[in-house]
Write a protein that holds these residues in place. Structure first.
Motif, PDB file in Angstrom:
ATOM      1  N   VAL A  19       1.136  -1.173   0.197  1.00  0.00           N
ATOM      2  CA  VAL A  19      -0.490   0.068  -0.047  1.00  0.00           C
ATOM      3  C   VAL A  19       1.032   1.392   0.118  1.00  0.00           C
ATOM      4  N   TYR A  20       0.423   2.571  -1.023  1.00  0.00           N
ATOM      5  CA  TYR A  20       1.232   3.509  -1.023  1.00  0.00           C
ATOM      6  C   TYR A  20       0.007   4.305  -0.417  1.00  0.00           C
ATOM      7  N   ARG A  21       0.282   5.541   0.362  1.00  0.00           N
ATOM      8  CA  ARG A  21      -0.647   6.654   1.489  1.00  0.00           C
ATOM      9  C   ARG A  21       0.055   7.114   1.789  1.00  0.00           C
ATOM     10  N   LYS A  22      -1.538   8.421   2.080  1.00  0.00           N
ATOM     11  CA  LYS A  22      -1.043   9.579   2.774  1.00  0.00           C
ATOM     12  C   LYS A  22      -0.596   9.139   4.065  1.00  0.00           C
ATOM     13  N   SER A  23       0.404  10.284   4.669  1.00  0.00           N
ATOM     14  CA  SER A  23       1.019   9.572   5.885  1.00  0.00           C
ATOM     15  C   SER A  23      -0.547  10.345   6.934  1.00  0.00           C
ATOM     16  N   THR A  24      -0.399   9.628   8.307  1.00  0.00           N
ATOM     17  CA  THR A  24      -1.685  10.144   8.591  1.00  0.00           C
ATOM     18  C   THR A  24      -0.864   9.911  10.392  1.00  0.00           C
ATOM     19  N   SER A  25      -1.149  10.977  11.251  1.00  0.00           N
ATOM     20  CA  SER A  25      -1.064  11.417  12.995  1.00  0.00           C
ATOM     21  C   SER A  25      -0.605  10.026  12.763  1.00  0.00           C
ATOM     22  N   GLY A  26      -1.047   8.673  12.777  1.00  0.00           N
ATOM     23  CA  GLY A  26      -1.081   7.248  13.427  1.00  0.00           C
ATOM     24  C   GLY A  26       0.469   6.512  13.331  1.00  0.00           C
ATOM     25  N   ASP A  27       0.747   7.364  12.265  1.00  0.00           N
ATOM     26  CA  ASP A  27       2.064   6.366  11.487  1.00  0.00           C
ATOM     27  C   ASP A  27       2.969   6.905  11.984  1.00  0.00           C
ATOM     28  N   CYS A  28       3.374   8.167  12.961  1.00  0.00           N
ATOM     29  CA  CYS A  28       4.174   9.091  13.375  1.00  0.00           C
ATOM     30  C   CYS A  28       5.905   8.095  14.058  1.00  0.00           C
ATOM     31  N   ALA A  29       4.927   7.164  14.509  1.00  0.00           N
ATOM     32  CA  ALA A  29       5.985   5.716  15.638  1.00  0.00           C
ATOM     33  C   ALA A  29       6.505   5.182  14.511  1.00  0.00           C
ATOM     34  N   GLY A  30       6.180   4.909  13.637  1.00  0.00           N
ATOM     35  CA  GLY A  30       6.501   3.961  12.267  1.00  0.00           C
ATOM     36  C   GLY A  30       7.756   4.902  11.888  1.00  0.00           C
ATOM     37  N   ILE A  31       7.219   6.021  11.461  1.00  0.00           N
ATOM     38  CA  ILE A  31       8.138   7.051  10.930  1.00  0.00           C
ATOM     39  C   ILE A  31       9.338   7.455  11.635  1.00  0.00           C
ATOM     40  N   TYR A  32       9.054   7.729  12.793  1.00  0.00           N
ATOM     41  CA  TYR A  32      10.233   7.861  13.778  1.00  0.00           C
ATOM     42  C   TYR A  32      11.153   6.389  13.767  1.00  0.00           C
ATOM     43  N   SER A  59       0.141  23.183   4.756  1.00  0.00           N
ATOM     44  CA  SER A  59       0.292  22.009   3.151  1.00  0.00           C
ATOM     45  C   SER A  59       1.356  22.376   2.374  1.00  0.00           C
ATOM     46  N   ARG A  60       2.092  22.741   2.612  1.00  0.00           N
ATOM     47  CA  ARG A  60       3.841  23.108   2.063  1.00  0.00           C
ATOM     48  C   ARG A  60       4.409  21.408   2.159  1.00  0.00           C
ATOM     49  N   TYR A  61       3.754  20.474   3.190  1.00  0.00           N
ATOM     50  CA  TYR A  61       4.452  19.234   3.022  1.00  0.00           C
ATOM     51  C   TYR A  61       3.969  18.618   3.054  1.00  0.00           C
ATOM     52  N   TYR A  62       3.845  17.022   2.451  1.00  0.00           N
ATOM     53  CA  TYR A  62       3.348  15.861   2.101  1.00  0.00           C
ATOM     54  C   TYR A  62       3.748  14.528   2.341  1.00  0.00           C
ATOM     55  N   CYS A  63       2.972  13.820   3.315  1.00  0.00           N
ATOM     56  CA  CYS A  63       3.949  12.607   3.488  1.00  0.00           C
ATOM     57  C   CYS A  63       3.231  11.441   3.195  1.00  0.00           C
ATOM     58  N   LEU A  64       4.321  10.616   2.222  1.00  0.00           N
ATOM     59  CA  LEU A  64       3.546   9.376   2.108  1.00  0.00           C
ATOM     60  C   LEU A  64       4.106   8.077   2.359  1.00  0.00           C
ATOM     61  N   ALA A  74       8.826   2.297   4.320  1.00  0.00           N
ATOM     62  CA  ALA A  74       9.396   3.493   3.985  1.00  0.00           C
ATOM     63  C   ALA A  74       8.389   4.593   3.724  1.00  0.00           C
ATOM     64  N   VAL A  75       8.475   5.732   3.660  1.00  0.00           N
ATOM     65  CA  VAL A  75       8.785   7.022   3.758  1.00  0.00           C
ATOM     66  C   VAL A  75       8.877   7.703   2.618  1.00  0.00           C
ATOM     67  N   LEU A  76       7.964   8.825   2.028  1.00  0.00           N
ATOM     68  CA  LEU A  76       8.368  10.185   1.561  1.00  0.00           C
ATOM     69  C   LEU A  76       7.982  10.697   2.099  1.00  0.00           C
ATOM     70  N   ASN A  77       9.114  12.044   2.601  1.00  0.00           N
ATOM     71  CA  ASN A  77       8.197  13.220   2.687  1.00  0.00           C
ATOM     72  C   ASN A  77       8.872  14.303   1.916  1.00  0.00           C
ATOM     73  N   MET A  78       7.554  15.460   1.494  1.00  0.00           N
ATOM     74  CA  MET A  78       7.874  16.230   0.513  1.00  0.00           C
ATOM     75  C   MET A  78       7.889  17.539   0.872  1.00  0.00           C
ATOM     76  N   ARG A  79       8.340  18.237   0.687  1.00  0.00           N
ATOM     77  CA  ARG A  79       8.680  19.654   0.474  1.00  0.00           C
ATOM     78  C   ARG A  79       7.971  20.560  -0.224  1.00  0.00           C
ATOM     79  N   PHE A  80       6.863  21.363  -0.451  1.00  0.00           N
ATOM     80  CA  PHE A  80       6.879  21.903  -1.449  1.00  0.00           C
ATOM     81  C   PHE A  80       6.872  23.622  -0.644  1.00  0.00           C
ATOM     82  N   GLU A  81       7.517  24.873  -2.132  1.00  0.00           N
ATOM     83  CA  GLU A  81       7.458  25.763  -1.483  1.00  0.00           C
ATOM     84  C   GLU A  81       7.810  26.351  -3.058  1.00  0.00           C
ATOM     85  N   GLY A  82       7.638  28.401  -2.719  1.00  0.00           N
ATOM     86  CA  GLY A  82       7.653  29.276  -4.120  1.00  0.00           C
ATOM     87  C   GLY A  82       9.045  29.539  -4.433  1.00  0.00           C
ATOM     88  N   GLN A  83       9.417  28.442  -5.538  1.00  0.00           N
ATOM     89  CA  GLN A  83      11.268  29.353  -6.241  1.00  0.00           C
ATOM     90  C   GLN A  83      10.622  30.006  -7.347  1.00  0.00           C
TER      91      GLN A  83
END
Length: 91
Positions: A19-32, A59-64, A74-83
């Protein structure tokens, strides 16, 4: 702000449910655990979880996360910013 959203993608491979999905608050320990393994050290969990929760509501962050048989693998933590040099929001 990202122009897309992704909630979940599930596929089966040799009896393993992936499963690939958007992370939730409950994922914190696993991501840690994954981040500590990547950094090869224990990070202060209180600080980590506070930053994680802040990013979840920003909204500038998106974590899968990627799950194999129900465990975060696995985790992918992305940051979006205006460039300026793109004149766009870039991840």
């Amino acid at each position: 702000m990202p122009p897309w959203t992704w909630t979940k993608c599930i596929f089966k491979s040799e009896e393993v449910i992936n499963v690939y999905r958007k992370s939730t608050s409950g994922d914190c320990a696993g991501i840690y655990s994954l981040i500590c393994e990547l950094e090869n050290k224990s990070l202060p969990y209180g600080s980590f979880s506070a930053i994680y929760e802040n990013q979840m509501s920003d909204s500038r962050y998106y974590c899968l996360v990627y799950e194999a048989d129900g465990k975060i693998a696995a985790v992918l933590n992305m940051r979006f910013e205006g460039q300026l040099h793109h004149a766009e929001y870039i991840g």
